[in-house]
Design a protein around this motif. Structure first.
Motif, PDB file in Angstrom:
ATOM      1  N   ALA A  22       0.841  -1.190   0.000  1.00 24.44           N
ATOM      2  CA  ALA A  22       0.000   0.000   0.000  1.00 24.44           C
ATOM      3  C   ALA A  22       0.880   1.245   0.000  1.00 24.44           C
ATOM      4  CB  ALA A  22      -0.908  -0.005   1.235  1.00 24.44           C
ATOM      5  N   LEU A  23       0.405   2.277  -0.670  1.00 25.69           N
ATOM      6  CA  LEU A  23       1.096   3.565  -0.740  1.00 25.69           C
ATOM      7  C   LEU A  23       0.057   4.677  -0.733  1.00 25.69           C
ATOM      8  CD1 LEU A  23       3.635   2.756  -3.621  1.00 25.69           C
ATOM      9  CD2 LEU A  23       4.225   3.090  -1.200  1.00 25.69           C
ATOM     10  N   THR A  24       0.499   5.868  -0.400  1.00 26.33           N
ATOM     11  CA  THR A  24      -0.393   7.020  -0.524  1.00 26.33           C
ATOM     12  C   THR A  24      -0.520   7.368  -2.006  1.00 26.33           C
ATOM     13  OG1 THR A  24       1.407   8.622  -0.392  1.00 26.33           O
ATOM     14  CG2 THR A  24       0.384   7.944   1.704  1.00 26.33           C
ATOM     15  N   PRO A  25      -1.596   8.030  -2.362  1.00 29.42           N
ATOM     16  CA  PRO A  25      -1.703   8.478  -3.752  1.00 29.42           C
ATOM     17  C   PRO A  25      -0.513   9.350  -4.175  1.00 29.42           C
ATOM     18  CG  PRO A  25      -3.833   8.626  -2.693  1.00 29.42           C
ATOM     19  CD  PRO A  25      -2.833   8.291  -1.605  1.00 29.42           C
ATOM     20  N   SER A  26      -0.003  10.170  -3.266  1.00 31.10           N
ATOM     21  CA  SER A  26       1.161  11.012  -3.600  1.00 31.10           C
ATOM     22  C   SER A  26       2.376  10.168  -3.935  1.00 31.10           C
ATOM     23  CB  SER A  26       1.499  11.948  -2.442  1.00 31.10           C
ATOM     24  OG  SER A  26       0.450  12.851  -2.216  1.00 31.10           O
ATOM     25  N   ALA A  27       2.603   9.109  -3.171  1.00 32.96           N
ATOM     26  CA  ALA A  27       3.739   8.224  -3.454  1.00 32.96           C
ATOM     27  C   ALA A  27       3.552   7.517  -4.797  1.00 32.96           C
ATOM     28  CB  ALA A  27       3.911   7.206  -2.331  1.00 32.96           C
ATOM     29  N   LEU A  28       2.332   7.103  -5.086  1.00 33.41           N
ATOM     30  CA  LEU A  28       2.059   6.479  -6.387  1.00 33.41           C
ATOM     31  C   LEU A  28       2.326   7.459  -7.529  1.00 33.41           C
ATOM     32  CD1 LEU A  28      -1.167   4.418  -5.674  1.00 33.41           C
ATOM     33  CD2 LEU A  28       0.993   3.516  -6.563  1.00 33.41           C
ATOM     34  N   PRO A  84      -3.881   6.099   8.317  1.00 30.86           N
ATOM     35  CA  PRO A  84      -3.832   6.152   9.778  1.00 30.86           C
ATOM     36  C   PRO A  84      -2.880   7.228  10.307  1.00 30.86           C
ATOM     37  CG  PRO A  84      -2.723   4.187   8.962  1.00 30.86           C
ATOM     38  CD  PRO A  84      -3.362   4.855   7.793  1.00 30.86           C
ATOM     39  N   GLU A  85      -1.943   7.663   9.461  1.00 34.11           N
ATOM     40  CA  GLU A  85      -0.987   8.685   9.872  1.00 34.11           C
ATOM     41  C   GLU A  85      -1.461  10.099   9.544  1.00 34.11           C
ATOM     42  OE1 GLU A  85       2.807   7.672   8.200  1.00 34.11           O
ATOM     43  OE2 GLU A  85       2.658   5.612   8.947  1.00 34.11           O
ATOM     44  N   ASP A  86      -2.474  10.197   8.679  1.00 38.20           N
ATOM     45  CA  ASP A  86      -2.998  11.500   8.275  1.00 38.20           C
ATOM     46  C   ASP A  86      -4.464  11.307   7.908  1.00 38.20           C
ATOM     47  OD1 ASP A  86      -3.693  13.906   7.111  1.00 38.20           O
ATOM     48  OD2 ASP A  86      -2.245  13.792   5.476  1.00 38.20           O
ATOM     49  N   GLY A  87      -5.342  11.637   8.804  1.00 38.58           N
ATOM     50  CA  GLY A  87      -6.762  11.405   8.615  1.00 38.58           C
ATOM     51  C   GLY A  87      -7.365  12.082   7.405  1.00 38.58           C
ATOM     52  N   ARG A  88      -6.676  13.066   6.851  1.00 36.22           N
ATOM     53  CA  ARG A  88      -7.203  13.769   5.672  1.00 36.22           C
ATOM     54  C   ARG A  88      -6.914  13.005   4.393  1.00 36.22           C
ATOM     55  NH1 ARG A  88      -3.833  18.823   5.985  1.00 36.22           N
ATOM     56  NH2 ARG A  88      -2.440  17.227   6.750  1.00 36.22           N
ATOM     57  N   GLY A  89      -5.937  12.119   4.426  1.00 35.56           N
ATOM     58  CA  GLY A  89      -5.528  11.418   3.214  1.00 35.56           C
ATOM     59  C   GLY A  89      -5.967   9.968   3.202  1.00 35.56           C
ATOM     60  N   SER A  90      -5.534   9.271   2.183  1.00 38.59           N
ATOM     61  CA  SER A  90      -5.875   7.854   2.057  1.00 38.59           C
ATOM     62  C   SER A  90      -4.624   7.051   1.722  1.00 38.59           C
ATOM     63  CB  SER A  90      -6.935   7.652   0.971  1.00 38.59           C
ATOM     64  OG  SER A  90      -6.427   8.028  -0.288  1.00 38.59           O
ATOM     65  N   VAL A  91      -4.781   5.758   1.840  1.00 33.37           N
ATOM     66  CA  VAL A  91      -3.749   4.814   1.451  1.00 33.37           C
ATOM     67  C   VAL A  91      -4.374   3.872   0.433  1.00 33.37           C
ATOM     68  CG1 VAL A  91      -2.234   2.958   2.238  1.00 33.37           C
ATOM     69  CG2 VAL A  91      -2.574   4.964   3.673  1.00 33.37           C
ATOM     70  N   VAL A  92      -3.657   3.633  -0.648  1.00 35.63           N
ATOM     71  CA  VAL A  92      -4.127   2.749  -1.703  1.00 35.63           C
ATOM     72  C   VAL A  92      -3.398   1.422  -1.535  1.00 35.63           C
ATOM     73  CG1 VAL A  92      -4.245   2.382  -4.197  1.00 35.63           C
ATOM     74  CG2 VAL A  92      -4.460   4.698  -3.250  1.00 35.63           C
ATOM     75  N   GLY A  93      -4.151   0.342  -1.469  1.00 31.88           N
ATOM     76  CA  GLY A  93      -3.545  -0.973  -1.284  1.00 31.88           C
ATOM     77  C   GLY A  93      -4.102  -1.996  -2.249  1.00 31.88           C
ATOM     78  N   LEU A  94      -3.308  -3.018  -2.478  1.00 33.06           N
ATOM     79  CA  LEU A  94      -3.771  -4.130  -3.300  1.00 33.06           C
ATOM     80  C   LEU A  94      -4.812  -4.939  -2.531  1.00 33.06           C
ATOM     81  CD1 LEU A  94      -0.395  -5.529  -4.715  1.00 33.06           C
ATOM     82  CD2 LEU A  94      -2.172  -4.353  -6.008  1.00 33.06           C
ATOM     83  N   THR A  95      -5.856  -5.320  -3.207  1.00 29.70           N
ATOM     84  CA  THR A  95      -6.787  -6.291  -2.628  1.00 29.70           C
ATOM     85  C   THR A  95      -6.174  -7.676  -2.844  1.00 29.70           C
ATOM     86  OG1 THR A  95      -7.960  -6.555  -4.716  1.00 29.70           O
ATOM     87  CG2 THR A  95      -8.796  -4.848  -3.185  1.00 29.70           C
ATOM     88  N   ASP A  96      -6.770  -8.688  -2.248  1.00 26.28           N
ATOM     89  CA  ASP A  96      -6.280 -10.052  -2.487  1.00 26.28           C
ATOM     90  C   ASP A  96      -6.339 -10.379  -3.979  1.00 26.28           C
ATOM     91  OD1 ASP A  96      -5.851 -10.377   0.226  1.00 26.28           O
ATOM     92  OD2 ASP A  96      -7.711 -11.503   0.564  1.00 26.28           O
TER      93      ASP A  96
END
Length: 173
Positions: free
Chosen positions: A76-82, A112-124
């Motif tokens: 998982a990464l933040t959209p900014s990192a992607l 979880p580190e920044d409530g304003r943002g999101s984390v994008v992760g792979l689903t199974d």
């Protein structure tokens, strides 16, 4: 391994010869390299696209899934990192993520580190897809360069790295 010096002139050589005849004052050597690179790019893109399409992906979706997979657990990464890794705009990334989420390949969770943002992760499902296709993708890439020995591949890679650093010094520090 065949010696490329033994090959007869190709279409690009004939074009360069015409320009040399018509404009002997110009050095058209780069024309050959750039023309060949353009043709090679077309072949490489088509070759990789065949593998992506066989798995229901395009280059953009593959890029996101592969970036998340190689990030390591928790994949998982933040959209900014992607955006940084894939070098696309925010709007482009949003469109890619929307499509991948609709296909069930990624999920977006609150950061979880920044409530304003999101984390994008792979689903199974996304993890299984990208993991299953990577061996095929790498084998396909190897087949596209197997006309070169390992030493030649290393040499060409170094030359291309240097050329890219020359053309894009900001990205290649």
């Amino acid at each position: 391994m065949t010696d490329i010096a033994d090959k007869s002139p190709d279409h690009i050589d004939r074009i360069r010869a015409q320009w040399t005849r018509e404009r002997p004052d110009l050095n058209v050597t780069p024309m050959g390299m750039l023309g060949r690179l353009s043709h090679i790019h077309s072949h490489l893109s088509a070759g990789m696209l065949r593998v992506f399409k066989a798995h229901g992906l395009n280059l953009a979706s593959f890029d996101v899934l592969a970036t998340l997979r190689r990030a390591g657990p928790p994949y998982a990464l933040t959209p900014s990192a992607l955006i940084d890794w894939t070098m696309v705009t925010s709007g482009t990334m949003t469109n890619r993520l929307d499509r991948l989420e609709a296909e069930g390949l990624i999920s977006r969770q609150p950061n979880p580190e920044d409530g304003r943002g999101s984390v994008v992760g792979l689903t199974d499902k996304g993890f299984a897809l990208i993991d299953a296709m990577m061996a095929e993708h790498v084998a396909n890439q190897q087949a596209m360069v197997d006309c070169f020995s390992e030493a030649e591949q290393t040499q060409l890679d170094g030359l291309l790295r240097r050329w890219l650093a020359h053309l894009d010094p900001e990205t290649h520090r």
